[in-house]
Design a protein around this motif. Structure first.
Motif, mmCIF file in Angstrom:
data_model
loop_
_atom_site.group_PDB
_atom_site.id
_atom_site.type_symbol
_atom_site.label_atom_id
_atom_site.label_comp_id
_atom_site.label_asym_id
_atom_site.label_seq_id
_atom_site.Cartn_x
_atom_site.Cartn_y
_atom_site.Cartn_z
ATOM 1 N N TYR A 117 3.528 16.765 8.457
ATOM 2 C CA TYR A 117 3.621 18.225 8.547
ATOM 3 C C TYR A 117 4.809 18.635 9.394
ATOM 4 C CZ TYR A 117 1.192 17.521 13.029
ATOM 5 O OH TYR A 117 0.843 17.105 14.279
ATOM 6 N N ASP A 119 5.936 20.764 12.245
ATOM 7 C CA ASP A 119 5.337 21.394 13.424
ATOM 8 C C ASP A 119 6.192 22.577 13.858
ATOM 9 O OD1 ASP A 119 3.587 21.802 15.494
ATOM 10 O OD2 ASP A 119 4.435 20.247 16.773
ATOM 11 N N ASP A 121 5.537 25.351 15.531
ATOM 12 C CA ASP A 121 5.401 25.906 16.879
ATOM 13 C C ASP A 121 5.550 24.857 17.981
ATOM 14 O OD1 ASP A 121 3.054 24.611 16.369
ATOM 15 O OD2 ASP A 121 1.753 26.345 16.676
ATOM 16 N N ASP A 123 3.599 22.417 19.021
ATOM 17 C CA ASP A 123 2.439 22.075 19.843
ATOM 18 C C ASP A 123 1.829 20.717 19.498
ATOM 19 O OD1 ASP A 123 1.307 22.671 17.416
ATOM 20 O OD2 ASP A 123 -0.182 24.077 18.193
ATOM 21 N N THR A 125 0.264 19.667 16.990
ATOM 22 C CA THR A 125 -0.971 19.692 16.212
ATOM 23 C C THR A 125 -0.713 20.449 14.911
ATOM 24 O OG1 THR A 125 -1.748 21.701 17.313
ATOM 25 C CG2 THR A 125 -2.522 19.615 18.202
ATOM 26 N N ASP A 127 -1.398 23.115 12.449
ATOM 27 C CA ASP A 127 -2.015 24.437 12.446
ATOM 28 C C ASP A 127 -2.056 24.981 11.025
ATOM 29 O OD1 ASP A 127 -2.121 24.420 15.297
ATOM 30 O OD2 ASP A 127 -0.037 25.077 15.374
ATOM 31 N N ALA A 128 -2.943 25.924 10.793
ATOM 32 C CA ALA A 128 -3.017 26.571 9.483
ATOM 33 C C ALA A 128 -1.686 27.267 9.200
ATOM 34 C CB ALA A 128 -4.156 27.576 9.454
ATOM 35 N N GLU A 130 1.177 25.794 8.513
ATOM 36 C CA GLU A 130 2.332 24.908 8.647
ATOM 37 C C GLU A 130 2.456 24.052 7.383
ATOM 38 O OE1 GLU A 130 2.755 24.301 13.453
ATOM 39 O OE2 GLU A 130 1.612 22.813 12.342
ATOM 40 N N ARG A 132 2.655 21.072 4.921
ATOM 41 C CA ARG A 132 2.098 19.736 5.070
ATOM 42 C C ARG A 132 2.136 18.996 3.751
ATOM 43 N NH1 ARG A 132 -4.153 20.434 6.249
ATOM 44 N NH2 ARG A 132 -4.270 18.266 5.658
#
Length: 150
Positions: A117, A119, A121, A123, A125, A127-128, A130, A132
């Motif tokens: 994915y 990323d 932002d 962070d 992780t 996130d919805a 992003e 992928r």
């Protein structure tokens, strides 16, 4: 004898303001839609390149996992990024499991999942929203794999 002055009209050497405004309006009327098309095309190109990058890294990570799992047959989860390639914003999550709940058979069939994915932002992780790319496959435990690994 009376002399009359003849007024001669000089040839026009420039354009009037009204003509210039009309010409600018015509040019702007054709350039604005063309610029919008260029902008949309550029955005689509960037998105396509990003998705191709995610797919390429996903396949690469899946192939690495297949080789490592066939050699050692261990389960687990890993995460990471591709900062070494200059793409720190591209991250991956990988899960290797022979648990029947994930579709495996203990000691005989391994389920491998890789998600790459972008990323956005930063962070680390997923996130919805992003971008992928998901890959999933199975790996059977065969005697030939074990013979090659030895």
């Amino acid at each position: 004898m009376r002399r009359t002055r003849l007024h001669r009209r000089l040839p026009q050497t420039g354009y009037s303001l009204l003509e210039l405004v009309a010409a600018v309006a015509l040019i702007a009327g054709t350039l604005v839609p063309a610029m919008e098309l260029m902008r949309d095309g550029l955005e689509m190109s960037i998105e396509t390149d990003r998705r191709m990058l995610l797919a390429g890294y996903g396949v690469s990570e899946m192939e690495r996992l297949l080789g490592a799992t066939a050699a050692v047959w261990t389960t687990g989860a890993t995460t990471g990024d591709f900062a070494a390639d200059g793409n720190a914003d591209v991250r991956f999550d990988a899960v290797v499991s022979d648990d029947p709940l994930s579709g495996g058979i203990v000691g005989a069939l391994m389920d491998l999942q890789v998600t790459t994915y972008w990323d956005e932002d930063g962070d680390d992780t997923l996130d919805a929203g992003e971008p992928r790319c998901d890959f999933r496959t199975k790996l059977g435990r065969f005697a030939t794999y074990e013979a090659i690994a030895l």
